[in-house]
Design a protein around this motif. Structure first.
Motif, mmCIF file in Angstrom:
data_model
loop_
_atom_site.group_PDB
_atom_site.id
_atom_site.type_symbol
_atom_site.label_atom_id
_atom_site.label_comp_id
_atom_site.label_asym_id
_atom_site.label_seq_id
_atom_site.Cartn_x
_atom_site.Cartn_y
_atom_site.Cartn_z
ATOM 1 N N PRO A 137 -22.485 12.014 -5.699
ATOM 2 C CA PRO A 137 -21.036 12.130 -6.280
ATOM 3 C C PRO A 137 -20.008 11.745 -5.195
ATOM 4 O O PRO A 137 -19.052 11.642 -5.381
ATOM 5 N N PHE A 138 -20.317 11.405 -3.941
ATOM 6 C CA PHE A 138 -19.508 10.755 -3.116
ATOM 7 C C PHE A 138 -19.678 9.436 -2.644
ATOM 8 O O PHE A 138 -21.097 8.943 -2.866
ATOM 9 N N MET A 139 -18.663 8.925 -2.127
ATOM 10 C CA MET A 139 -18.921 7.473 -1.414
ATOM 11 C C MET A 139 -19.814 7.562 -0.250
ATOM 12 O O MET A 139 -19.506 8.575 0.617
ATOM 13 N N LYS A 140 -20.549 6.523 0.135
ATOM 14 C CA LYS A 140 -21.103 6.452 1.356
ATOM 15 C C LYS A 140 -20.234 6.512 2.499
ATOM 16 O O LYS A 140 -19.085 5.841 2.354
ATOM 17 N N PRO A 141 -20.413 6.983 3.883
ATOM 18 C CA PRO A 141 -19.513 7.145 4.705
ATOM 19 C C PRO A 141 -18.771 5.658 4.978
ATOM 20 O O PRO A 141 -17.924 5.566 5.318
ATOM 21 N N VAL A 142 -19.902 4.794 5.382
ATOM 22 C CA VAL A 142 -19.350 3.304 5.937
ATOM 23 C C VAL A 142 -18.395 2.827 4.903
ATOM 24 O O VAL A 142 -17.279 2.274 4.771
ATOM 25 N N GLN A 143 -18.638 2.992 3.347
ATOM 26 C CA GLN A 143 -17.824 2.288 2.270
ATOM 27 C C GLN A 143 -16.701 2.962 2.155
ATOM 28 O O GLN A 143 -15.715 2.434 2.178
ATOM 29 N N LEU A 144 -16.716 4.507 2.551
ATOM 30 C CA LEU A 144 -15.286 5.109 2.570
ATOM 31 C C LEU A 144 -14.313 4.599 3.810
ATOM 32 O O LEU A 144 -13.463 4.566 3.287
ATOM 33 N N PHE A 145 -14.917 4.482 4.761
ATOM 34 C CA PHE A 145 -14.154 3.952 5.873
ATOM 35 C C PHE A 145 -13.648 2.675 5.488
ATOM 36 O O PHE A 145 -12.630 2.372 5.973
ATOM 37 N N ILE A 146 -14.436 1.697 5.063
ATOM 38 C CA ILE A 146 -14.013 0.245 4.806
ATOM 39 C C ILE A 146 -12.832 0.374 3.735
ATOM 40 O O ILE A 146 -11.807 -0.377 3.788
ATOM 41 N N VAL A 147 -12.982 1.140 2.796
ATOM 42 C CA VAL A 147 -11.759 1.149 1.859
ATOM 43 C C VAL A 147 -10.593 2.058 2.459
ATOM 44 O O VAL A 147 -9.456 1.412 2.270
ATOM 45 N N SER A 148 -10.865 2.785 3.312
ATOM 46 C CA SER A 148 -9.619 3.480 3.850
ATOM 47 C C SER A 148 -8.925 2.491 4.879
ATOM 48 O O SER A 148 -7.928 2.542 4.918
ATOM 49 N N ASN A 149 -10.009 1.991 5.632
ATOM 50 C CA ASN A 149 -9.422 0.869 6.728
ATOM 51 C C ASN A 149 -8.493 -0.075 6.015
ATOM 52 O O ASN A 149 -7.545 -0.567 6.375
ATOM 53 N N PHE A 150 -8.949 -0.658 4.548
ATOM 54 C CA PHE A 150 -8.306 -1.703 3.914
ATOM 55 C C PHE A 150 -6.765 -0.999 3.582
ATOM 56 O O PHE A 150 -5.798 -1.831 3.786
ATOM 57 N N LEU A 151 -6.912 -0.010 3.201
ATOM 58 C CA LEU A 151 -5.626 0.717 2.626
ATOM 59 C C LEU A 151 -4.713 0.791 4.005
ATOM 60 O O LEU A 151 -3.304 0.717 3.736
ATOM 61 N N PHE A 152 -5.373 1.227 5.118
ATOM 62 C CA PHE A 152 -4.300 1.445 6.233
ATOM 63 C C PHE A 152 -3.856 0.202 6.606
ATOM 64 O O PHE A 152 -2.511 -0.183 7.040
ATOM 65 N N PHE A 153 -4.628 -1.006 6.661
ATOM 66 C CA PHE A 153 -4.138 -2.470 6.955
ATOM 67 C C PHE A 153 -3.208 -2.867 5.868
ATOM 68 O O PHE A 153 -2.092 -3.695 6.308
ATOM 69 N N LEU A 154 -3.318 -2.443 4.561
ATOM 70 C CA LEU A 154 -2.473 -2.918 3.567
ATOM 71 C C LEU A 154 -1.256 -2.216 3.621
ATOM 72 O O LEU A 154 0.071 -2.871 3.461
ATOM 73 N N LEU A 155 -1.140 -0.770 3.757
ATOM 74 C CA LEU A 155 -0.017 0.046 3.538
ATOM 75 C C LEU A 155 0.897 0.178 4.991
ATOM 76 O O LEU A 155 2.066 0.417 4.817
ATOM 77 N N VAL A 156 0.114 0.336 5.948
ATOM 78 C CA VAL A 156 1.056 0.496 7.226
ATOM 79 C C VAL A 156 1.523 -0.741 8.030
ATOM 80 O O VAL A 156 0.672 -1.629 7.972
ATOM 81 N N GLY A 157 2.920 -0.684 8.262
ATOM 82 C CA GLY A 157 3.462 -1.927 8.808
ATOM 83 C C GLY A 157 2.871 -2.155 10.167
ATOM 84 O O GLY A 157 1.763 -1.781 10.659
ATOM 85 N N ARG A 158 3.702 -2.888 10.913
ATOM 86 C CA ARG A 158 3.227 -3.414 12.330
ATOM 87 C C ARG A 158 3.365 -2.050 13.327
ATOM 88 O O ARG A 158 2.573 -2.306 14.312
ATOM 89 N N SER A 159 4.124 -1.226 13.085
ATOM 90 C CA SER A 159 4.123 -0.207 14.061
ATOM 91 C C SER A 159 3.160 0.690 13.550
ATOM 92 O O SER A 159 2.867 1.404 12.387
ATOM 93 N N ASN A 160 2.193 0.862 14.412
ATOM 94 C CA ASN A 160 0.693 1.865 14.189
ATOM 95 C C ASN A 160 0.437 2.267 15.515
ATOM 96 O O ASN A 160 0.792 1.883 16.665
ATOM 97 N N ILE A 161 -0.157 3.556 15.492
ATOM 98 C CA ILE A 161 -0.693 4.067 16.882
ATOM 99 C C ILE A 161 -1.851 3.158 17.485
ATOM 100 O O ILE A 161 -1.844 3.415 18.767
ATOM 101 N N PHE A 162 -2.496 2.607 17.036
ATOM 102 C CA PHE A 162 -3.372 1.613 17.705
ATOM 103 C C PHE A 162 -2.802 0.502 18.222
ATOM 104 O O PHE A 162 -3.566 -0.166 19.071
ATOM 105 N N ALA A 163 -1.367 0.230 18.139
ATOM 106 C CA ALA A 163 -1.205 -1.148 18.620
ATOM 107 C C ALA A 163 0.201 -0.869 19.320
ATOM 108 O O ALA A 163 1.164 0.191 19.017
ATOM 109 N N VAL A 164 0.707 -1.489 20.598
ATOM 110 C CA VAL A 164 2.046 -1.262 21.179
ATOM 111 C C VAL A 164 2.530 -2.680 21.223
ATOM 112 O O VAL A 164 1.804 -3.857 21.632
#
Length: 279
Positions: free
Chosen positions: A80-107
């Motif tokens: 019933p669920f997405m595989k862990p790595v598949q879910l992470f890749i999709v979420s990482n893509f959304l993070f890459f697409l939706l969050v601007g230059r300012s994010n917690i991982f970069a200064v």
């Protein structure tokens, strides 16, 4: 006497079809109808809705029942669920697409040139050595900030094995396979990425257009809120997945928050020297 009809062979794995599906790999038996336009559109819609349902079912469980998605994976309830790595890749893509230059991982480059947390590791000297004291640092900073904003999202996957090692050590008595620690770490960082997307739109954008907090006050608010979410979510997830007592889960969660901050510092330094080296 009628001649015996042999079962057709699966074109994917060479197995034998026993009914409508291959007994070895599960592929559906091919038929001439698969080349019709109707079948093409039906398959496309089914594939999209199937993915859609799995994704939203997975993130619903991820947000509202911390640790249960990893628990289901351990118990073999994966369909019933997405595989862990598949879910992470999709979420990482959304993070890459939706969050601007300012994010917690970069200064920005200015932080590497002024803040002691970074200059103690030779960041200022590295910039001066690379570009010289007469360089146009404004242009360098612009290019640097563009690159780190992009690359900081691309290498987040590096956190997962590190985090899994921390979990394996701190929950050593639970005697779990390392792959299960990796699963838990993957789900946890998937949650963090989705949470930071919400944080960006609900907190950062609201402050930008409504409250206008100073940089110092907003950074303090962000650190406190993010650490609270980190500690509470990890404690709840660890209690459900590792079946540990809640007070021990809280202690480990606080320790994991500290280790995450250290890892985040190391990640930012990795990005700094990687980007400076490529100029």
């Amino acid at each position: 006497m009628q001649p015996q009809t042999e079962n057709p062979i699966c074109p994917s794995c060479g197995g034998v079809f026993t009914g409508a599906f291959c007994a070895r790999c599960g592929q559906k038996k091919p038929s001439p109808q698969r080349f019709t336009l109707k079948h093409f559109f039906e398959e496309s819609i089914e594939g999209f809705t199937h993915f859609d349902n799995k994704f939203f079912r997975s993130i619903k469980l991820l947000f509202f029942k911390p640790g249960s998605l990893s628990r289901h994976f351990e118990q073999g309830r994966t369909v019933p669920f997405m595989k862990p790595v598949q879910l992470f890749i999709v979420s990482n893509f959304l993070f890459f697409l939706l969050v601007g230059r300012s994010n917690i991982f970069a200064v920005g480059l200015s932080s590497y040139l002024t803040f002691g947390n970074y200059t103690r590791y030779g960041t200022k000297e590295a910039v001066l050595k690379k570009f010289g004291s007469g360089a146009n640092l404004n242009e360098v900073a612009r290019l640097f900030n563009e690159r780190i904003a992009s690359q900081s999202k691309a290498f987040i996957v590096l956190f997962i094995p590190v985090f899994a090692v921390f979990c394996a050590v701190l929950f050593l008595k639970k005697k779990r396979y390392f792959s299960l620690h990796l699963t838990f770490a993957t789900h946890f960082f998937t949650f963090l990425l989705l949470y930071f997307i919400l944080f960006h739109f609900i907190i950062e954008v609201t402050n930008q257009y409504v409250f206008h907090l100073s940089v110092g006050n907003f950074d303090l608010l962000a650190v406190v809120l993010n650490l609270m979410v980190f500690v509470v979510y990890f404690a709840l997830a660890a209690t459900r997945f590792y079946l540990t007592k809640w007070y021990w889960a809280v202690v480990i969660s606080l320790l994991m928050a500290f280790l995450f901050l250290l890892s985040l510092q190391a990640y930012r330094m990795f990005l700094f020297y990687k980007i400076i080296h490529t100029f």
